[in-house]
Design a protein around this motif. Structure first.
Motif, short mmCIF file in Angstrom:
data_model
loop_
_atom_site.label_atom_id
_atom_site.label_comp_id
_atom_site.label_asym_id
_atom_site.label_seq_id
_atom_site.Cartn_x
_atom_site.Cartn_y
_atom_site.Cartn_z
N LEU A 23 10.14 4.01 0.25
CA LEU A 23 10.38 3.23 -0.95
C LEU A 23 11.74 3.60 -1.51
N TRP A 24 12.40 2.62 -2.11
CA TRP A 24 13.66 2.87 -2.80
C TRP A 24 13.54 2.37 -4.22
N PHE A 25 13.95 3.21 -5.16
CA PHE A 25 14.11 2.84 -6.56
C PHE A 25 15.54 3.23 -6.94
N ASP A 26 16.30 2.26 -7.46
CA ASP A 26 17.68 2.51 -7.89
C ASP A 26 18.49 3.19 -6.78
N GLY A 27 18.27 2.76 -5.54
CA GLY A 27 19.02 3.30 -4.41
C GLY A 27 18.55 4.65 -3.89
N GLN A 28 17.57 5.26 -4.54
CA GLN A 28 17.06 6.56 -4.09
C GLN A 28 15.87 6.36 -3.16
N ARG A 29 15.98 6.94 -1.97
CA ARG A 29 14.96 6.80 -0.92
C ARG A 29 13.86 7.84 -1.11
N HIS A 30 12.60 7.39 -0.91
CA HIS A 30 11.42 8.26 -1.00
C HIS A 30 10.61 8.08 0.28
N GLU A 31 10.46 9.14 1.05
CA GLU A 31 9.73 9.14 2.32
C GLU A 31 8.25 9.44 2.08
N LEU A 32 7.38 8.46 2.28
CA LEU A 32 5.95 8.71 2.13
C LEU A 32 5.34 9.36 3.36
N TYR A 33 5.86 9.01 4.53
CA TYR A 33 5.30 9.52 5.80
C TYR A 33 6.42 10.13 6.65
N PRO A 34 7.00 11.26 6.25
CA PRO A 34 8.08 11.84 7.03
C PRO A 34 7.63 12.24 8.45
N GLU A 35 6.34 12.46 8.62
CA GLU A 35 5.82 12.84 9.93
C GLU A 35 5.85 11.67 10.92
N ARG A 36 6.08 10.44 10.46
CA ARG A 36 6.12 9.27 11.35
C ARG A 36 7.52 9.01 11.89
N ASP A 37 8.52 9.73 11.39
CA ASP A 37 9.90 9.51 11.87
C ASP A 37 10.10 10.01 13.27
N GLU A 81 0.87 -1.17 0.00
CA GLU A 81 0.00 0.00 0.00
C GLU A 81 0.90 1.22 0.00
N VAL A 82 0.84 2.00 -1.10
CA VAL A 82 1.63 3.23 -1.19
C VAL A 82 0.71 4.41 -0.96
N GLY A 83 1.25 5.61 -1.08
CA GLY A 83 0.47 6.80 -0.76
C GLY A 83 -0.57 7.18 -1.78
N GLN A 84 -1.35 8.17 -1.37
CA GLN A 84 -2.28 8.81 -2.29
C GLN A 84 -1.44 9.55 -3.34
N PRO A 85 -2.04 9.94 -4.48
CA PRO A 85 -1.26 10.63 -5.51
C PRO A 85 -0.48 11.84 -4.97
N TRP A 86 -1.08 12.65 -4.12
CA TRP A 86 -0.38 13.84 -3.61
C TRP A 86 0.78 13.45 -2.71
N ARG A 87 0.64 12.37 -1.95
CA ARG A 87 1.71 11.92 -1.06
C ARG A 87 2.88 11.36 -1.86
N ASN A 88 2.58 10.57 -2.90
CA ASN A 88 3.63 10.04 -3.76
C ASN A 88 4.40 11.19 -4.43
N GLU A 89 3.65 12.17 -4.93
CA GLU A 89 4.28 13.33 -5.59
C GLU A 89 5.18 14.09 -4.60
N ARG A 90 4.69 14.31 -3.39
CA ARG A 90 5.47 15.00 -2.36
C ARG A 90 6.76 14.24 -2.05
N ALA A 91 6.72 12.91 -2.16
CA ALA A 91 7.90 12.08 -1.90
C ALA A 91 8.85 12.03 -3.11
N GLY A 92 8.48 12.70 -4.20
CA GLY A 92 9.33 12.73 -5.38
C GLY A 92 9.09 11.59 -6.34
#
Length: 125
Positions: free
Chosen positions: A111-125, A68-79
């Motif tokens: 999520l990581w693609f090609d070694g690049q990290r994408h934070e979907l929920y930075p507020e949970r850190d 389960e990944v983020g909503q479209p806006w959350r994915n976009e915010r994560a790059g």
């Protein structure tokens, strides 16, 4: 007779309408997860992006997982873009699995693609 059938249908529809929000609440959020993170890596086999969240099917060493990944806006915010989720692409996921160990479902936090990290929920850190 027609009135009795109509009444039964109305009762069934009303019951379904009342039960649906409860089922939706049970799934959304974090209550259904195990409470600790795991990490897995695999190949994307299918994708459905959109609201209320995206679902990505991933083959992890022969085991099918649903991510389960983020909503479209959350994915976009994560790059992330929709193109990042190409079928056959390797993905690394870190997140919380379903509390029911028999279900291979994980709510992704990172999520990581090609070694690049994408934070979907930075507020949970």
């Amino acid at each position: 007779m027609a009135r009795r059938i109509t009444g039964r249908i109305s009762t069934a529809v009303l019951a379904a309408v009342l039960v649906m929000p409860v089922a939706a609440l049970a799934h959304h959020g974090w209550r259904w997860t195990a409470g600790e993170n795991i990490s897995l890596t695999g190949l994307i086999t299918a994708v459905r992006l959109g609201n209320p969240h995206g679902l990505v099917a991933v083959d992890v060493e022969g085991e099918p997982w649903t991510v389960e990944v983020g909503q479209p806006w959350r994915n976009e915010r994560a790059g992330l873009t929709d193109a990042d989720f190409a079928i056959g692409r390797e993905i690394r996921v870190e997140g919380e699995p379903d509390a029911a160990a028999s279900r291979r479902v994980i709510k992704a936090e990172r999520l990581w693609f090609d070694g690049q990290r994408h934070e979907l929920y930075p507020e949970r850190d």
